[in-house]
Design a protein around this motif. Structure first.
Motif, PDB file in Angstrom:
ATOM      1  N   HIS A  76      70.356  46.051  36.456  1.00  0.00           N
ATOM      2  CA  HIS A  76      68.954  46.210  36.873  1.00  0.00           C
ATOM      3  C   HIS A  76      67.947  45.818  35.790  1.00  0.00           C
ATOM      4  CE1 HIS A  76      69.744  50.130  34.912  1.00  0.00           C
ATOM      5  NE2 HIS A  76      68.456  50.131  34.644  1.00  0.00           N
ATOM      6  N   ARG A  77      68.388  45.671  34.541  1.00  0.00           N
ATOM      7  CA  ARG A  77      67.493  45.198  33.483  1.00  0.00           C
ATOM      8  C   ARG A  77      67.695  43.701  33.206  1.00  0.00           C
ATOM      9  NH1 ARG A  77      68.188  50.668  31.559  1.00  0.00           N
ATOM     10  NH2 ARG A  77      70.285  50.179  30.807  1.00  0.00           N
ATOM     11  N   PHE A  78      68.290  43.007  34.138  1.00  0.00           N
ATOM     12  CA  PHE A  78      68.641  41.594  33.964  1.00  0.00           C
ATOM     13  C   PHE A  78      67.471  40.737  33.489  1.00  0.00           C
ATOM     14  CE2 PHE A  78      68.955  37.361  36.151  1.00  0.00           C
ATOM     15  CZ  PHE A  78      69.940  36.813  35.340  1.00  0.00           C
ATOM     16  N   TYR A  79      66.301  40.927  34.084  1.00  0.00           N
ATOM     17  CA  TYR A  79      65.142  40.093  33.747  1.00  0.00           C
ATOM     18  C   TYR A  79      64.458  40.539  32.452  1.00  0.00           C
ATOM     19  CZ  TYR A  79      65.630  38.243  38.473  1.00  0.00           C
ATOM     20  OH  TYR A  79      66.112  37.652  39.621  1.00  0.00           O
ATOM     21  N   GLU A  80      64.906  41.640  31.869  1.00  0.00           N
ATOM     22  CA  GLU A  80      64.251  42.182  30.684  1.00  0.00           C
ATOM     23  C   GLU A  80      65.022  41.923  29.400  1.00  0.00           C
ATOM     24  OE1 GLU A  80      63.809  46.322  31.513  1.00  0.00           O
ATOM     25  OE2 GLU A  80      62.942  45.955  33.510  1.00  0.00           O
ATOM     26  N   THR A 108      76.577  42.775  31.474  1.00  0.00           N
ATOM     27  CA  THR A 108      75.416  42.233  32.166  1.00  0.00           C
ATOM     28  C   THR A 108      75.856  41.101  33.095  1.00  0.00           C
ATOM     29  OG1 THR A 108      75.011  40.566  30.461  1.00  0.00           O
ATOM     30  CG2 THR A 108      73.977  42.741  30.150  1.00  0.00           C
ATOM     31  N   ILE A 109      74.923  40.629  33.893  1.00  0.00           N
ATOM     32  CA  ILE A 109      75.223  39.496  34.763  1.00  0.00           C
ATOM     33  C   ILE A 109      75.603  38.273  33.932  1.00  0.00           C
ATOM     34  CG2 ILE A 109      74.086  37.793  36.271  1.00  0.00           C
ATOM     35  CD1 ILE A 109      72.749  40.172  37.694  1.00  0.00           C
ATOM     36  N   THR A 110      74.907  38.063  32.817  1.00  0.00           N
ATOM     37  CA  THR A 110      75.223  36.910  31.973  1.00  0.00           C
ATOM     38  C   THR A 110      76.619  37.039  31.371  1.00  0.00           C
ATOM     39  OG1 THR A 110      72.866  36.886  31.390  1.00  0.00           O
ATOM     40  CG2 THR A 110      74.315  35.401  30.178  1.00  0.00           C
ATOM     41  N   GLN A 111      77.002  38.242  30.968  1.00  0.00           N
ATOM     42  CA  GLN A 111      78.354  38.455  30.456  1.00  0.00           C
ATOM     43  C   GLN A 111      79.397  38.158  31.526  1.00  0.00           C
ATOM     44  OE1 GLN A 111      77.215  42.465  28.570  1.00  0.00           O
ATOM     45  NE2 GLN A 111      79.105  41.919  27.526  1.00  0.00           N
ATOM     46  N   ARG A 145      67.079  32.666  36.606  1.00  0.00           N
ATOM     47  CA  ARG A 145      67.452  32.354  37.982  1.00  0.00           C
ATOM     48  C   ARG A 145      68.666  31.433  38.018  1.00  0.00           C
ATOM     49  NH1 ARG A 145      64.473  33.449  42.377  1.00  0.00           N
ATOM     50  NH2 ARG A 145      64.904  31.461  43.412  1.00  0.00           N
ATOM     51  N   GLU A 146      68.779  30.534  37.045  1.00  0.00           N
ATOM     52  CA  GLU A 146      69.963  29.681  36.976  1.00  0.00           C
ATOM     53  C   GLU A 146      71.201  30.517  36.687  1.00  0.00           C
ATOM     54  OE1 GLU A 146      68.800  25.399  35.209  1.00  0.00           O
ATOM     55  OE2 GLU A 146      68.134  27.060  33.958  1.00  0.00           O
ATOM     56  N   ILE A 147      71.072  31.475  35.784  1.00  0.00           N
ATOM     57  CA  ILE A 147      72.209  32.330  35.444  1.00  0.00           C
ATOM     58  C   ILE A 147      72.599  33.187  36.639  1.00  0.00           C
ATOM     59  CG2 ILE A 147      72.927  34.297  34.014  1.00  0.00           C
ATOM     60  CD1 ILE A 147      71.235  33.036  31.742  1.00  0.00           C
ATOM     61  N   LEU A 148      71.602  33.696  37.354  1.00  0.00           N
ATOM     62  CA  LEU A 148      71.895  34.489  38.546  1.00  0.00           C
ATOM     63  C   LEU A 148      72.609  33.628  39.590  1.00  0.00           C
ATOM     64  CD1 LEU A 148      71.658  37.169  40.035  1.00  0.00           C
ATOM     65  CD2 LEU A 148      69.334  36.507  40.736  1.00  0.00           C
ATOM     66  N   GLU A 149      72.181  32.389  39.742  1.00  0.00           N
ATOM     67  CA  GLU A 149      72.838  31.459  40.669  1.00  0.00           C
ATOM     68  C   GLU A 149      74.287  31.233  40.264  1.00  0.00           C
ATOM     69  OE1 GLU A 149      72.596  26.718  41.197  1.00  0.00           O
ATOM     70  OE2 GLU A 149      70.758  27.746  41.827  1.00  0.00           O
TER      71      GLU A 149
END
Length: 233
Positions: A76-80, A108-111, A145-149
């Motif tokens: 939930h803190r992905f954008y921060e 995290t999502i990036t991890q 947004r690219e990482i989320l994709e």
């Protein structure tokens, strides 16, 4: 008493020295694992290969409700943060060190993108360190947004489905762009335990409800994502 205190002090110093040495070795081995991964394939090559996967779905074709649901339940803190959530990692690290395991999450999502693209799912401290190095490179090369994709297209959904495109067609029978609010929240929860949710509709429904709760908790609009009679089949 002085002798006991001196022995206790020496024991503490020895334990601290052992911890420092273990950390140094783990970082060294983690960096080596990171360099080895990049030696096999660059980040650009890995991303290009992923984008050629059948069912790969650009973020512009994904409902915002689904993207919000993924962020709410996964990070939930992905954008921060800059790819590493210090709060979540710290909480998980304390639990992991106390048990000498990697039972706690904190990724995290990036991890998770780093893991999905480059590393095995073996729970090793060295791999977590390697992820940290890879996360730095991913965050430097791509926007949020690219990482989320990349995440939603590299996540495993069970039944040999990799990515939301394959999962949406396989479970729901239509493209991700056509997912309704309930389906968005249902699919957002799948990567947590894909093999379980693929075979247990009740467990999948319970996870969907948790996704909705997390969305509400962190200020996302879940829309009409109340429980529906239809389940992923």
């Amino acid at each position: 008493m002085k002798t006991v205190a001196r022995i206790a002090r020496y024991a503490l110093i020895a334990v601290l020295a052992a911890v420092v040495a273990w950390c140094a070795i783990t970082v060294r081995d983690g960096y080596a694992l990171y360099r080895e991964a990049l030696g096999r394939q660059s980040i650009e090559e890995a991303v290009a290969e992923l984008r050629e996967t059948p069912g790969y779905t650009p973020i512009e074709e994904l409902p915002q409700r689904y993207l919000d649901a993924v962020v709410a339940i996964e990070d939930h803190r992905f954008y921060e943060h800059g790819g590493i959530d210090v709060i979540a990692i710290g909480r998980a690290l304390l639990a992991d060190i106390s048990t000498l395991s990697l039972r706690e999450g904190g990724s995290t999502i990036t991890q998770q993108v780093a893991k999905n693209l480059f590393f095995t799912k073996d729970k090793r401290f060295e791999r977590k360190v390697a992820e940290v190095f890879m996360v730095h490179d991913l965050e430097a090369a791509y926007g949020k947004r690219e990482i989320l994709e990349l995440y939603v297209n590299s996540a495993f959904f069970g039944r040999d489905y990799t990515g939301i495109g394959q999962a949406s067609w396989g479970y729901l029978g239509h493209a991700p762009a056509e997912m309704d609010d309930y389906e968005c929240t249902l699919m957002a929860g799948f990567p947590n335990a894909p093999n379980l949710f693929a075979t247990d509709p009740k467990a999948a429904a319970a996870r969907q409800q948790l996704v909705v709760q997390q969305m509400e908790r962190y200020g996302f609009d879940a829309g009409e994502a109340a429980p529906a009679s239809a389940q992923a089949g």
